[in-house]
Each structure stands twice: as C-alpha cells, then as structure tokens.
Scaffold this active site. Structure first.
Site, PDB file in Angstrom:
ATOM      1  N   HIS A 126       0.833  -1.207   0.000  1.00  9.62           N
ATOM      2  CA  HIS A 126       0.000   0.000   0.000  1.00  9.62           C
ATOM      3  C   HIS A 126       0.864   1.251   0.000  1.00  9.62           C
ATOM      4  CE1 HIS A 126      -3.268   2.705   1.519  1.00  9.62           C
ATOM      5  NE2 HIS A 126      -2.246   3.280   2.132  1.00  9.62           N
ATOM      6  N   GLU A 127       1.873   1.290   0.863  1.00  8.30           N
ATOM      7  CA  GLU A 127       2.708   2.492   0.961  1.00  8.30           C
ATOM      8  C   GLU A 127       3.538   2.702  -0.302  1.00  8.30           C
ATOM      9  OE1 GLU A 127       2.207   4.571   3.235  1.00  8.30           O
ATOM     10  OE2 GLU A 127       0.936   3.284   4.468  1.00  8.30           O
ATOM     11  N   HIS A 130       1.543   4.344  -2.961  1.00  7.18           N
ATOM     12  CA  HIS A 130       1.482   5.810  -2.906  1.00  7.18           C
ATOM     13  C   HIS A 130       2.604   6.434  -3.734  1.00  7.18           C
ATOM     14  CE1 HIS A 130      -1.752   6.564  -0.130  1.00  7.18           C
ATOM     15  NE2 HIS A 130      -1.212   5.870   0.851  1.00  7.18           N
ATOM     16  N   GLU A 188      -5.889   6.975  -0.704  1.00  7.01           N
ATOM     17  CA  GLU A 188      -5.813   5.782   0.131  1.00  7.01           C
ATOM     18  C   GLU A 188      -6.463   4.581  -0.555  1.00  7.01           C
ATOM     19  OE1 GLU A 188      -4.287   5.256   3.163  1.00  7.01           O
ATOM     20  OE2 GLU A 188      -3.351   7.160   2.666  1.00  7.01           O
TER      21      GLU A 188
END
Length: 266
Positions: A126-127, A130, A188
């Site tokens: 997920h990070e 980004h 997100e």
C-alpha cells in the site's frame, strides 16, 4: 493579477498525468524534486526519531520489501532505477510509510498489528503504491494551487472587511472539506488497490489484507469517523478489498504456481 492567473492555468494544462489505475491527476513538480524532498525528510526523521536496533526486525521487513519491489518494477519500468532504502523506527504506533526517492519506514508497532508476512506485505505494498501513483506530488501540487487560489481571492476582494474575512473562512473550509480530504481518501483507496495487486503478484496471500484491517480496527486505529477523515473507514476499506479479492486471488494462485512463495519470518 492576470499574469499570475495565466501562469497557474499554464501549469495546470501542462501537468496532467495518469495514475496506475487510470485516474487523471495533476502533478506540478518534477519527480527528481519530489525524490529530493523525500530523501531529505527521511534523513531528518532518522536524526530526530528513535531507530530500532533489532537486526531481526530489519531482516524481516527487508525480506518483504525485496519480494514486492520486483513486482513493482515489472509493472512500473520507470521505477526500476529507484534504490529502495528501508528503516525500522522504534515507535509503538502501528504505522508505516514510503516517500518519493525510494524510502520506506516501518514502525515496530506495525510489526505487532501485522501478524504475519502477508499482512506486512499488504501494508508495505500500500505504501509503495502511494509512491508509484505519485500521490505526494499530487498533494503538494494541490496544496500549491489551493494556497495560490486563496491568495488570489484575498487580492481580488480588496480591503479587509468582515465580508472578506467570512469569504476567506468559507473558502478555507470549502477547500479543506470539499477538495483536500476527499482527495486524500481517493489516494488511500487507490493505494489499497495497488498494494493488493503487488502483494498477490509477489506470492503473498491477498486475503490477509482484510485480516490486517480487522487487526487495525481492534487496535483502535480505525476509530476515526470516515467523514472529515483523510482515510476511508475500516468497513469501507474491507468492503472495497473484498470487491477486488477474486481477481487478486487468481493472481496470487498464479504467482504461487510459478514458484513465488515468500518465507519472511520474524
């Protein structure tokens, strides 16, 4: 006044991009500049925050990262030159982050909430998502345009009056609630989607992404109301992840069949 407005419009026209999920986005700053900002921030964090000295934690986190990055490079050839650096911070808050320039930080608190390699891969995927999607660039660009817009409104309104103060107050609230916060929730959700695919391609079980958020909810990290929150609510995240799960499981099964079976243990 007119030259300033013209410059802003020109920047907007020539800074359009497309995210990995096909979403149109505005990125005003070169990625080299964003990487410098990320590197500088990462260095400052290491100097100001307590670092974890347990080599087992570092080995574990790096194992997960090393399984994910080849999948990122396969999907995003433009990121193949990125040299990723990973640090573990001695912080009980269940958190992790990735910065432009290939900087990844994981809190020791996250290693308690993410109960296995699959859940940690969900977080890190997920990070990293980004960074791939240039969300930091979007946020900085949005902030730049928002501030410029507020300054233009202040100039156009003339002398300071009670009406002008009210206008600026409404503009600030409107920008915050109407643009910035929903925009962050979109980031997100997009990072969740990217992370789910990355972990599945690397051979991590995507179903564990749902279990991670259940753990986060138990830990109290999902207690903030979704309205006026920069993150989607936990129930929304789980619903969206489950909606994409069938495809992710097929990718995971293909990865496993091809021999991608990470064995990262703490």
């Amino acid at each position: 006044m007119k030259p300033l407005i013209s410059a802003c419009l020109t920047l907007t026209l020539f800074a359009c991009a497309t995210s990995p999920t096909g979403r149109s986005q505005l990125t005003l700053f070169p990625e080299s500049q964003m990487a410098q900002m990320g590197t500088s921030t990462f260095t400052s964090m290491q100097q100001s925050q307590k670092m974890d000295t347990n080599p087992r934690n570092a080995t574990y986190v790096n194992c997960v990262v090393n399984a994910l990055i080849p999948e990122l490079n396969a999907l995003a050839p433009g990121m193949r030159s990125t040299q990723w650096e990973v640090k573990v911070f001695a912080d009980d808050a269940p958190n992790a982050f990735a910065l432009p320039g290939g900087k990844i930080g994981v809190h020791t608190g996250m290693l308690k909430v993410a109960e296995n390699q699959h859940q940690l891969a969900s977080v890190i995927g997920h990070e990293v998502g980004h960074v791939w999607a240039k969300h930091s660039n979007e946020r900085v660009s949005q902030g730049f345009l928002t501030q410029s817009g507020m300054q233009l409104a202040a100039v156009a309104a003339g002398d300071m009056t009670s009406e002008k103060q009210q206008l600026l107050g409404l503009l600030g609230v409107g920008a915050q609630v109407g643009v910035i916060l929903p925009f962050s929730r979109k980031h997100e959700s997009e990072a969740d989607e990217i992370g789910l695919e990355l972990m599945a391609r690397a051979g991590f079980d995507p179903r564990q992404s749902v279990e991670l958020w259940k753990n986060m909810q138990k830990a109290g990290s999902g207690s903030t109301p979704e309205f006026l929150s920069t993150h989607p609510g936990v129930d929304t995240r789980i619903r969206d992840l489950n909606a994409r799960m069938d495809r992710a499981i097929k990718i995971y099964q293909q990865a496993q069949a091809s021999g991608k079976r990470p064995n990262c243990r703490l």
